[in-house]
Design a protein around this motif. Structure first.
Motif, PDB file in Angstrom:
ATOM      1  N   SER A  43       0.918  -1.266  -0.179  1.00 25.41           N
ATOM      2  CA  SER A  43       0.005  -0.013  -0.028  1.00 25.41           C
ATOM      3  C   SER A  43       0.893   1.079   0.034  1.00 25.41           C
ATOM      4  O   SER A  43       0.322   2.406  -0.212  1.00 25.41           O
ATOM      5  CB  SER A  43      -1.229  -0.127   1.183  1.00 25.41           C
ATOM      6  N   LEU A  44       2.084   1.103   0.284  1.00 24.62           N
ATOM      7  CA  LEU A  44       3.065   2.309   0.159  1.00 24.62           C
ATOM      8  C   LEU A  44       3.094   2.988  -0.969  1.00 24.62           C
ATOM      9  O   LEU A  44       3.487   3.965  -1.477  1.00 24.62           O
ATOM     10  CB  LEU A  44       4.370   1.905   0.809  1.00 24.62           C
ATOM     11  N   LEU A  45       2.782   2.001  -2.193  1.00 24.56           N
ATOM     12  CA  LEU A  45       2.740   2.564  -3.636  1.00 24.56           C
ATOM     13  C   LEU A  45       1.915   3.444  -3.558  1.00 24.56           C
ATOM     14  O   LEU A  45       1.863   4.223  -4.820  1.00 24.56           O
ATOM     15  CB  LEU A  45       2.517   1.183  -4.574  1.00 24.56           C
ATOM     16  N   PHE A  46       0.978   3.553  -2.852  1.00 30.90           N
ATOM     17  CA  PHE A  46      -0.131   4.482  -3.087  1.00 30.90           C
ATOM     18  C   PHE A  46       0.157   5.709  -3.015  1.00 30.90           C
ATOM     19  O   PHE A  46      -0.437   6.708  -3.826  1.00 30.90           O
ATOM     20  CB  PHE A  46      -1.359   4.309  -2.022  1.00 30.90           C
ATOM     21  N   LEU A  47       1.103   6.155  -2.201  1.00 28.09           N
ATOM     22  CA  LEU A  47       1.539   7.602  -2.006  1.00 28.09           C
ATOM     23  C   LEU A  47       2.037   8.135  -3.345  1.00 28.09           C
ATOM     24  O   LEU A  47       1.593   9.253  -3.878  1.00 28.09           O
ATOM     25  CB  LEU A  47       2.508   7.607  -0.808  1.00 28.09           C
ATOM     26  N   PRO A  48       2.652   7.666  -4.034  1.00 26.04           N
ATOM     27  CA  PRO A  48       3.473   8.340  -5.304  1.00 26.04           C
ATOM     28  C   PRO A  48       2.204   8.164  -6.399  1.00 26.04           C
ATOM     29  O   PRO A  48       2.046   8.915  -7.221  1.00 26.04           O
ATOM     30  CB  PRO A  48       4.480   7.367  -5.796  1.00 26.04           C
ATOM     31  N   TYR A  49       1.532   7.035  -6.436  1.00 24.98           N
ATOM     32  CA  TYR A  49       0.412   6.783  -7.330  1.00 24.98           C
ATOM     33  C   TYR A  49      -0.707   8.072  -6.892  1.00 24.98           C
ATOM     34  O   TYR A  49      -1.303   8.483  -7.883  1.00 24.98           O
ATOM     35  CB  TYR A  49      -0.232   5.621  -7.071  1.00 24.98           C
TER      36      TYR A  49
END
Length: 186
Positions: A43-49
């Motif tokens: 879910s840390l991928l969500f920040l740049p996305y």
């Protein structure tokens, strides 16, 4: 993997006649919902996305469509320009929304804000429509272009005007409601 693709592409076919821009907006919207639901650390991928989503959808394309808005399957966007949808809005399945439409809450006399509209299934919303406040739009309703809707709308009703009023009953055959794809099913 098949459920993942089915989920992010759930609006693809109904937007075949609209524009590639509408397809792109809804693809990014559904992808944002999926990425946010991933377990940590994915879910840390969500920040740049999320930054990319806001940059492209909100700033560049001019669509204010928060990634966590509840929207049913098969949303159809016509022209995808100057669209504002409050994140607390709930939109049912098989709805159509045209350009320059605002759907959201309103400031109350005491300074607080109302909740946002709940829009049923198979609702057709014309261009330049404003729908605000804690109201419900019934299934199979049609809202004419340029309408300002501040009161509940019964199902299978055609409304138009400022303020919007009933024009006629919509006795056409009701469209089937397709199953909404829920992220829990993925």
């Amino acid at each position: 993997m098949n459920n993942f693709l089915t989920y992010i592409l759930q609006d693809w076919q109904v937007n075949a006649e609209t524009s590639s821009k509408s397809r792109f907006i809804l693809l990014m919207f559904r992808l944002a919902q999926i990425i946010k639901s991933f377990p940590v650390p994915f879910s840390l991928l969500f920040l740049p996305y999320r930054f990319l989503y806001i940059l492209i959808i909100d700033w560049i394309l001019g669509i204010d469509l928060h990634w966590n808005t509840q929207i049913g399957a098969n949303l159809q966007l016509h022209h995808g320009h100057a669209l504002v949808i409050n994140h607390d809005t709930i939109i049912g399945a098989n709805c159509t929304i045209r350009h320059s439409t605002t759907i959201g809450n309103k400031k109350l006399p005491d300074g607080s804000y109302s909740s946002s509209p709940k829009i049923g299934n198979n609702v057709d919303i014309g261009a330049n429509v404003v729908i605000i406040g804690s109201i419900t739009i019934g299934d199979n309703a049609v809202i004419g272009a340029g309408s300002v809707v501040v009161k509940n709308v019964s199902e299978s009703t055609v409304i138009a005007g400022n303020p919007a009023r009933v024009i006629r009953s919509n006795n056409s055959t009701k469209l089937p409601v397709f199953d909404t794809i829920i992220m829990d099913d993925l």
